[in-house]
Design an enzyme around this catalytic site. Structure first.
Site, PDB file in Angstrom:
ATOM      1  N   ASP A 261       0.839  -1.205   0.000  1.00  0.00           N
ATOM      2  CA  ASP A 261       0.000   0.000   0.000  1.00  0.00           C
ATOM      3  C   ASP A 261       0.878   1.261   0.000  1.00  0.00           C
ATOM      4  O   ASP A 261       1.648   1.481   0.944  1.00  0.00           O
ATOM      5  CB  ASP A 261      -0.889  -0.073   1.266  1.00  0.00           C
ATOM      6  CG  ASP A 261      -1.996   0.943   1.253  1.00  0.00           C
ATOM      7  OD1 ASP A 261      -2.009   1.802   0.356  1.00  0.00           O
ATOM      8  OD2 ASP A 261      -2.850   0.881   2.160  1.00  0.00           O
ATOM      9  N   GLY A 303      -5.001   3.639  -8.056  1.00  0.00           N
ATOM     10  CA  GLY A 303      -5.210   3.884  -9.487  1.00  0.00           C
ATOM     11  C   GLY A 303      -4.276   4.931 -10.092  1.00  0.00           C
ATOM     12  O   GLY A 303      -4.424   5.289 -11.264  1.00  0.00           O
ATOM     13  N   ASP A 324     -10.368   4.314  -1.678  1.00  0.00           N
ATOM     14  CA  ASP A 324     -11.049   3.338  -0.818  1.00  0.00           C
ATOM     15  C   ASP A 324     -12.566   3.380  -1.055  1.00  0.00           C
ATOM     16  O   ASP A 324     -13.198   4.410  -0.836  1.00  0.00           O
ATOM     17  CB  ASP A 324     -10.759   3.633   0.657  1.00  0.00           C
ATOM     18  CG  ASP A 324      -9.299   3.372   0.995  1.00  0.00           C
ATOM     19  OD1 ASP A 324      -8.506   3.142   0.056  1.00  0.00           O
ATOM     20  OD2 ASP A 324      -8.961   3.399   2.181  1.00  0.00           O
TER      21      ASP A 324
HETATM   22  C1  GLA Z   1      -5.418   2.481   2.668  1.00  0.00           C
HETATM   23  C2  GLA Z   1      -5.902   1.328   1.782  1.00  0.00           C
HETATM   24  C3  GLA Z   1      -6.971   0.555   2.529  1.00  0.00           C
HETATM   25  C4  GLA Z   1      -6.441   0.040   3.847  1.00  0.00           C
HETATM   26  C5  GLA Z   1      -5.893   1.202   4.677  1.00  0.00           C
HETATM   27  C6  GLA Z   1      -5.169   0.715   5.913  1.00  0.00           C
HETATM   28  O1  GLA Z   1      -6.409   3.428   2.878  1.00  0.00           O
HETATM   29  O2  GLA Z   1      -6.387   1.804   0.573  1.00  0.00           O
HETATM   30  O3  GLA Z   1      -7.418  -0.531   1.733  1.00  0.00           O
HETATM   31  O4  GLA Z   1      -5.439  -0.895   3.598  1.00  0.00           O
HETATM   32  O5  GLA Z   1      -4.965   1.977   3.918  1.00  0.00           O
HETATM   33  O6  GLA Z   1      -4.635   1.750   6.654  1.00  0.00           O
END
Ligand code: GLA
Length: 518
Positions: A261, A303, A324
């Protein structure tokens, strides 16, 4: 005559006849006002889930054959490659394949009611994720409260709810398992790394290896999460400058899936520069490739830079295509239509995904979710919007990763997750994602080409009222007579020519499969 006959029937029979003749039999099966369309699995064995599975030579192999039907079920697999064997009592195929190749096996499941057979292809080469991942992720229900015992309970629930019998496989921790620098909560504080620089888990995860062993013992796979930056999105220790050590640690711990991430990597790289966007993913996948353990790599960078165009090239097995989906609890439906339908269609995302690399529009936000205010509450999606999410995800070959509370699954939510004919569309081995073929104001028709030559068709109504949606053969690129099957109800509707129309509820869907009638 007909009236007299009907008058003479007892009341309970009349009610059933009325339900049938109104074409309204759905209402007989509901859970708190939510109509369950998925028929319950029958007593005979049925083999479900993916029909093709990728493994690299020399990596430990684990695949549990998913099958429904009266238990106990015994399993046999003919034609397994050298190095693999199947435990007849639980259908777990394990071992190691050294020789690359495509192995066609025949799986047989038998119980007291009969038996079922299906081809299962094992492809030993350099590609994993030959169909989209299926599983559970902790984020949207547990966010920063996740613990070892919740993860073990999730694995238990995957088995006790029967989700494992429909092909669900990954049990994935999200953020918040590593140390949180500066935290005054003793269960999160501590040494971030050991003397060799390998990442430590926090006090809520006292035995990571024990946890993944537990998950594996059920025939499931375990996933973890980190960021290429110094910290994860929730401020926990991440991989920056320790990538080699951390991957070695995940391999030791026995993980099978990594969500990588972006988060604080913005402090290292410039998100406007393509090279910076790609660098952390190229680096991590090349480190992962050196290990004899198959770990799926899920890119999470929302993205940026049209990741779908290069996600596979940098080693990703899937890539998040937008922000998200549940970032705003109240906004989930809006995000579903915007990111699921419009981002996907406007950018023709179907052109870029396929076996080995999938578009990931985020998790299935069903059942009980965190409302980000300290409570766990039912999804804000209406029942029809929930059917829409699962249908669309299957049409676009998205990973089916449920992120609600798996230990608290009501019948309706379970029915959404376990419809084998819908899952079969998602997991179709041809691996060609679907796309929108027609849009008429709020009405949309989507299609997906399937391996057997049939097509999956979704009739969607994004409007606020029930509407008739029509699939035109011209738009679908088909001709002649088509046998139409309703996939949620698992019901044949007969043959149609030229077009097919159906009423579709507000924000709802009708999912169909069309097969040419010779
Ligand atoms: C980001 C990701 C989420 C999740 C959070 C965790 O927002 O996009 O899917 O993993 O971090 O902190």
């Amino acid at each position: 005559m007909k009236t007299n006959f009907i008058k003479s029937l007892p009341a309970f029979m009349l009610i059933s006849i009325m339900a049938f003749s109104c074409g309204n039999e759905d209402v007989r099966n509901e859970d708190n006002g939510r109509i369950i369309l998925t028929p319950k699995p029958g007593p005979k064995p049925r083999i479900n889930g993916t029909k093709i599975f990728g493994v690299r030579p020399g990596s430990p192999f684990l695949f549990k054959i998913p099958a429904t039907g009266t238990k106990p079920i015994t399993f046999e697999v003919a034609g397994l490659p050298q190095g693999l064997s199947c435990d007849p009592a639980n259908g777990m195929i394990t071992g190691v394949i050294e020789t690359p190749g495509e192995y066609k096996t025949l799986v047989k499941a038998t119980n007291s009611e009969g038996s079922a057979e299906r081809e299962f292809r094992i492809v030993c080469g350099n590609q994993l994720a030959l169909t989209p991942h299926m599983g559970w992720n902790s984020w949207y229900v547990w966010e920063n409260h996740i613990t070892d015992s919740i993860m073990r309970a999730a694995a238990d629930a995957m088995v006790s709810t029967g989700m494992i019998d429909h092909g669900y496989m990954y049990v994935n921790i999200d953020d918040c398992w590593s140390v949180k620098p500066g935290s005054d909560d003793p269960s999160l504080a501590g040494e971030p790394r050991d003397k060799d620089g390998k990442i430590n888990s926090n006090g809520r995860f006292p035995d990571m290896k024990g946890m993944t062993d537990y998950i594996h013992s059920k025939g499931l796979k375990a996933g973890t999460y980190t960021s290429p930056g110094e910290l994860t999105c929730a401020g926990h220790v991440a991989a920056y400058k320790f990538e080699e050590q951390d991957i070695a640690r995940y391999v030791e711990w026995g993980f099978d899936f990594l969500k990588y991430d972006w988060c604080s990597y913005s402090k290292v790289g410039n998100r406007e520069v393509m090279e910076d966007l790609q660098r952390p993913y190229i680096q991590i996948s090349s480190i992962m490739n050196k290990h004899k353990r198959d770990i799926i790599l899920n890119l999470c960078q929302y993205g940026m830079g049209d990741v779908w165009k290069w996600g596979k090239k940098v080693g990703g097995n899937s890539w998040r295509t937008a922000g998200d989906l549940g970032g705003s609890f109240e906004g989930i439906a809006t995000a579903l239509f915007r990111d699921g339908f419009d981002v996907y269609s406007n950018d023709s995302l179907h052109l870029y995904a396929g076996p080995g690399g999938w578009n990931d529009p985020d998790y299935l936000l069903l059942g009980y979710l965190s409302n980000w205010k300290g409570q766990t509450v039912p999804t804000p999606l209406t029942p029809d919007e929930q059917y829409t999410q699962v249908s669309l995800w299957s049409l676009v070959a998205a990973p089916l990763i449920f992120s609600g509370d798996i230990s608290r699954l009501d019948e309706f939510t379970l029915s959404l997750l376990t419809n084998d004919e819908i899952i079969e569309v998602d997991q179709d081995p041809l691996g060609k994602p679907g796309f929108r073929v027609a849009r008429n104001e709020d009405r949309e028709v989507w299609m997906r080409n399937l391996e057997d030559g049939s097509i999956a068709v979704g009739l969607f109504n994004r409007g606020e009222k029930t509407a008739e949606v029509t699939a035109e053969w011209n738009d679908l690129g088909i001709s002649g007579k088509q046998a139409v099957r309703d996939l949620w109800r698992q019901n044949d509707e007969g043959s149609f020519s030229g077009s097919y129309s159906s009423e579709v509820p507000a924000h709802g869907v009708k999912m169909l499969r069309f097969s040419s009638v010779k």
